[in-house]
Design a protein around this motif. Structure first.
Motif, PDB file in Angstrom:
ATOM      1  N   ARG A 112      34.403  74.362  43.121  1.00 48.58           N
ATOM      2  CA  ARG A 112      35.742  73.778  43.033  1.00 48.58           C
ATOM      3  C   ARG A 112      35.789  72.390  43.645  1.00 48.58           C
ATOM      4  O   ARG A 112      36.466  71.504  43.143  1.00 48.58           O
ATOM      5  CB  ARG A 112      36.739  74.654  43.806  1.00 48.58           C
ATOM      6  N   GLY A 139      32.590  71.481  32.327  1.00 48.41           N
ATOM      7  CA  GLY A 139      34.016  71.289  32.055  1.00 48.41           C
ATOM      8  C   GLY A 139      34.957  71.831  33.116  1.00 48.41           C
ATOM      9  O   GLY A 139      36.148  71.953  32.867  1.00 48.41           O
ATOM     10  N   LEU A 140      34.450  72.142  34.302  1.00 46.33           N
ATOM     11  CA  LEU A 140      35.386  72.622  35.319  1.00 46.33           C
ATOM     12  C   LEU A 140      36.128  71.454  35.947  1.00 46.33           C
ATOM     13  O   LEU A 140      35.718  70.299  35.857  1.00 46.33           O
ATOM     14  CB  LEU A 140      34.633  73.432  36.375  1.00 46.33           C
ATOM     15  N   ALA A 141      37.188  71.794  36.582  1.00 50.61           N
ATOM     16  CA  ALA A 141      38.158  70.774  36.996  1.00 50.61           C
ATOM     17  C   ALA A 141      37.544  69.671  37.843  1.00 50.61           C
ATOM     18  O   ALA A 141      37.883  68.503  37.681  1.00 50.61           O
ATOM     19  CB  ALA A 141      39.284  71.448  37.773  1.00 50.61           C
ATOM     20  N   ARG A 164      36.437  66.257  36.365  1.00 53.17           N
ATOM     21  CA  ARG A 164      37.358  65.446  35.573  1.00 53.17           C
ATOM     22  C   ARG A 164      37.900  64.285  36.372  1.00 53.17           C
ATOM     23  O   ARG A 164      38.257  64.422  37.518  1.00 53.17           O
ATOM     24  CB  ARG A 164      38.560  66.307  35.149  1.00 53.17           C
ATOM     25  N   THR A 224      40.312  62.878  34.516  1.00 54.71           N
ATOM     26  CA  THR A 224      41.544  62.847  33.730  1.00 54.71           C
ATOM     27  C   THR A 224      42.543  63.886  34.251  1.00 54.71           C
ATOM     28  O   THR A 224      43.533  64.160  33.607  1.00 54.71           O
ATOM     29  CB  THR A 224      41.252  63.171  32.258  1.00 54.71           C
ATOM     30  N   ASP A 225      42.243  64.440  35.407  1.00 53.84           N
ATOM     31  CA  ASP A 225      43.175  65.448  35.937  1.00 53.84           C
ATOM     32  C   ASP A 225      44.555  64.841  36.108  1.00 53.84           C
ATOM     33  O   ASP A 225      44.694  63.711  36.564  1.00 53.84           O
ATOM     34  CB  ASP A 225      42.699  65.930  37.309  1.00 53.84           C
ATOM     35  N   PRO A 226      45.560  65.601  35.750  1.00 54.43           N
ATOM     36  CA  PRO A 226      46.912  65.089  35.962  1.00 54.43           C
ATOM     37  C   PRO A 226      47.150  64.916  37.459  1.00 54.43           C
ATOM     38  O   PRO A 226      46.619  65.677  38.262  1.00 54.43           O
ATOM     39  CB  PRO A 226      47.797  66.199  35.396  1.00 54.43           C
ATOM     40  N   ASP A 278      48.488  65.416  40.894  1.00 51.19           N
ATOM     41  CA  ASP A 278      49.301  66.446  41.536  1.00 51.19           C
ATOM     42  C   ASP A 278      50.166  65.773  42.581  1.00 51.19           C
ATOM     43  O   ASP A 278      49.704  65.377  43.650  1.00 51.19           O
ATOM     44  CB  ASP A 278      48.400  67.520  42.165  1.00 51.19           C
ATOM     45  N   LEU A 279      51.417  65.632  42.236  1.00 54.92           N
ATOM     46  CA  LEU A 279      52.330  64.930  43.119  1.00 54.92           C
ATOM     47  C   LEU A 279      52.519  65.716  44.401  1.00 54.92           C
ATOM     48  O   LEU A 279      52.390  66.942  44.411  1.00 54.92           O
ATOM     49  CB  LEU A 279      53.683  64.772  42.409  1.00 54.92           C
ATOM     50  N   ALA A 297      54.538  67.701  47.088  1.00 50.94           N
ATOM     51  CA  ALA A 297      55.746  68.518  46.945  1.00 50.94           C
ATOM     52  C   ALA A 297      56.947  67.688  47.381  1.00 50.94           C
ATOM     53  O   ALA A 297      56.895  66.984  48.382  1.00 50.94           O
ATOM     54  CB  ALA A 297      55.635  69.765  47.814  1.00 50.94           C
ATOM     55  N   GLU A 298      58.012  67.788  46.571  1.00 47.40           N
ATOM     56  CA  GLU A 298      59.216  67.063  46.968  1.00 47.40           C
ATOM     57  C   GLU A 298      59.833  67.700  48.205  1.00 47.40           C
ATOM     58  O   GLU A 298      59.640  68.878  48.460  1.00 47.40           O
ATOM     59  CB  GLU A 298      60.260  67.112  45.852  1.00 47.40           C
ATOM     60  N   PRO A 304      62.642  69.573  50.165  1.00 47.00           N
ATOM     61  CA  PRO A 304      63.625  70.535  49.657  1.00 47.00           C
ATOM     62  C   PRO A 304      64.977  69.857  49.497  1.00 47.00           C
ATOM     63  O   PRO A 304      65.251  68.856  50.163  1.00 47.00           O
ATOM     64  CB  PRO A 304      63.668  71.610  50.745  1.00 47.00           C
TER      65      PRO A 304
END
Lengths: 483, 483
Positions: free
Chosen positions: B37, B90-92, B95, B97-99, B101-102, B104-105, B107
């Motif tokens: 990973r 091809g595992l994450a 990449r 090109t991974d989107p 990951d923002l 966390a907003e 609350p």
């Protein structure tokens, strides 16, 4: 004000019952409301004076005065100076324009009550750890800070989220972060929230495994997505077919395909991750009965393989009981806010006590102990099923035996699926045919499904399994289509 | 096959910890998954042979073999004859090109933790009848038929529905039929289902009381309805203004308007029923704190006055605790199927044990006993509030004192609402201004709201009330706008 109401009052059958144990004032109010609702007192009609009614009923006048005041405040009557108390205009009973109140529809077709229920997806309800659960609830109530009896956070209880993420790592080889863990009221609710969030992210089509649970079509459409059926074989979903649909999302049951029982193969897992990257897509993993694997350690969650491309959904419905209505979502961070928005727009979450109790159950080892116990009992039932099929349905084949608590029973050549289902029901054996799992998709005609039965063995005894399979076998043997 | 992996393995820091209490096989698997990973083992890279790794770690070879098999089944590695075990393509981690990951907003803006919380709508959480509730849960678990641990019906538990309908008749002078009673997970969930059903019935606009809870706008829009703001005065919602919106539905708080505290007047009740008939419309009654009326018997539910035109929604959030998450809907029959469809598409209902426990709590009189007890305590708090306001904020006026556990405090002329709110928060007193309850509607400009505070007194002690009002008063007296 010398109107005589003696004619009115008896007609209304206004009366009080001193032996009823209901306060007299309440009785007077209720009787008047009922008379107005039923149209026995109509709009504009005068009520008797408070003195007259008090006399007639043998109660104090103050009691009648306060009943009238109550009905006045509630809008049933109006009081005008000089004209006494009258029934208000415009109440329902005067209308003949009332919309028709249709009779309640019959409930949607459940399996009829059966002496043997091979229904899909129900765990062993008799094995529910009643004592442990009650202990956990009591412990939760004792230790819960008072403030936590309020509305709680949208994500769910912090401690439970940490416990669930840890469980997912430990037991499901997943890769979950408590910050990206959201507690929901079971799988279906979680699915609804996730689908809503995907739609808000511009994902407009989802692939569903075919065969698969039919209600997922409706849920996905309700969330604003279009639906494509994606065929499943012995290795699980066919990724080339998925790619051809143009969908950017897919809902899968990797650990034990519902209903065929296939375990998603290693190559398919890799292909799926590649597909998800290729289309900027997302895989929804319904991790629904993965704890029950009989030949080996359960295959790890797909979420662990690609945490940024998989939303994993789980619940206690298959491990403890559906009635608890607790589930969870492990999401890539980019969908988190969207899922929480969907959740907060549709409810305020999951009962707090149950959340704390589940955390206690898991972290004290009681949950694992329960799993070990029922896994053994499912294994015995599975073995009984295999034996009974060999004896009574020798031409049938079983798939999906490795895991979970249901299997797919392919009927011997020439046996009609609908025939065996209806015959079994007539003999008190509830079972579903594979045809019930045909997904209704937008796509063109697909290959027919083979005649098969979906046999849940989670909530039946080994004796019921033997008896039920014998019923299935008797009919099948006698009704082989000779064509 | 004489490749030397000794360089790879130490770099991976593959190691097991015999003192960790975690099975060695699991440790080996976890270490390998984590390395893949994190990209420390990249696609195509070979793993050491099982023998080498077993030697290095000092574990049996069988243990390593089974770890490799596990990773193979899960898609992390591939095994090809003659080339050993390699990390899958091809595992994450490969990449770029991974989107993204923002993070966390944060609350959504809750009230900050305050030493004195005048937040709206929270009942006395310290008074929660812990012992009675635990008794009821235990009794429910003891008496619940095992079969009821399954998914249950869409309507909710039959017995609870009968108990709730009876309660509504007895305590709220309503006219509810158990067949038209639906159990839901609190008011908000019930509202979502009802709005969805109305939209499906062709109702495309709803009137919301203004001021009112702002989140109802969002919930209504999410259900596909347009929203009109309808002004409220001392008699409750203004029916002429409602008629002018063209809406065929309205959401009301007749017993105690949220947040002004107005009780819906008798004439308005009659006008509303007429309006509903006139437009073939429906009134949603949020019957949220009607049990708490201090000067007289609570005014009966509007649903009782016009059962065919009113959908009444209730919950235990104001009487017991929000954390229980149980509510109900009493509906005219024609909306029943639609509400059940909405419910079944979005979840499988409410935890069964809690449903049975609530029924037991009500039918054994424990619920009424609890209400009597907290009603007295709310009355004392209300009296303390009135006294404190007279002392510290002599120019302010209080409305909504008759019922519930919040009031509207109109500030003395010239006192700035936002100023007093922010000053109070800085001193540890949480309170909301009336401006927070401005409904965001489609309609044109409306009259401004007067400067006022919404003061919840359900979950604060009389001492906190006195101290908190003193804080409000100190600032207000010093900051009167002399203009």
């Amino acid at each position: 004000m010398a109107v005589d109401f003696t004619g009115v009052v008896p007609e209304l059958s206004l009366a009080v019952d001193r032996s009823a144990g209901v306060p007299l004032g309440q009785q007077v109010q209720e009787t008047l409301r009922a008379a107005i609702r039923a149209g026995r007192l109509r709009s504009g009609e005068r009520l008797p004076s408070t003195r007259q009614l008090a006399d007639q009923l043998g109660v104090s006048r103050g009691l009648v005065v306060s009943a009238y005041e109550q009905l006045l405040a509630e809008g049933y009557v109006v009081a005008e100076v000089g004209s006494g108390t009258r029934v208000a205009e415009g109440l329902a009973a005067d209308r003949d324009t009332d919309p028709p109140d249709l009779p309640a529809e019959p409930p949607p077709d459940p399996l009829p009550v059966a002496r043997i229920d091979f229904g899909y997806g129900v765990p062993d309800l008799r094995a529910f750890p009643t004592r442990d659960w009650l202990w956990a609830l009591g412990d939760a109530l004792k230790t819960l800070p008072t403030a936590d009896l309020g509305d709680g956070s949208a994500e769910g209880d912090d401690h439970l989220r940490a416990v669930l993420a840890g469980y997912h790592r430990r037991v499901r080889a997943g890769c979950a972060d408590p910050a990206d863990t959201i507690v929901v009221g079971g799988f279906r609710q979680g699915l609804t929230f996730v689908l809503g969030a995907l739609a808000a992210h511009g994902i407009d089509r989802i692939g569903l495994e075919d065969p698969g649970p039919r209600e997922h079509d409706h849920i996905a459409r309700r969330a604003g997505l279009r639906v494509s059926a994606v065929p499943v074989d012995a290795e699980g979903v066919r990724v080339d077919d998925l790619r051809a649909t143009g969908a950017r999302a897919v809902l899968l049951t990797p650990a034990h395909q519902c209903p065929t029982g296939a375990v998603l193969g290693p190559t398919r897992r890799q292909q799926l991750v590649e597909w998800a990257h290729e289309v900027d897509g997302v895989i929804l993993e319904d991790d629904y009965d993965a704890e029950f694997r009989y030949d080996r350690q359960p295959v790890g969650s797909l979420q662990g393989l690609s945490p940024d491309r998989v939303v994993a959904l789980g619940s206690v419905s298959k491990t403890l009981a559906p009635a608890l209505r607790i589930g969870w979502v492990f999401t890539p961070r980019r969908f988190r806010a969207g899922i929480l928005t969907e959740k907060s727009l549709s409810c305020r979450g999951v009962p707090q006590l149950d959340q704390v109790a589940l955390a206690r159950l898991v972290e004290t080892g009681r949950f694992d102990r329960h799993l070990r116990k029922v896994r053994e009992s499912y294994r015995r039932r599975r073995d009984a099923l295999v034996e009974a099929v060999a004896e009574h349905l020798p031409g049938a084949t079983i798939t999906g035996l490795d895991a979970g608590h249901h299997v797919l029973l392919r009927l011997p050549a020439g046996v009609d699926e609908a025939g065996v289902v209806s015959h079994a029901r007539a003999e008190g054996v509830a079972v579903r045919g594979l045809g019930d799992y045909r997904v209704t998709a937008d796509d063109a005609a697909r290959e027919p499904l083979p005649p098969a039965l979906v046999i849940g063995f989670g909530n039946v005894t080994t004796r019921q399994i033997r008896d039920g399979v014998a019923v299935l076998g008797r009919w099948s043997v006698g009704h082989v289509d000779k064509a």
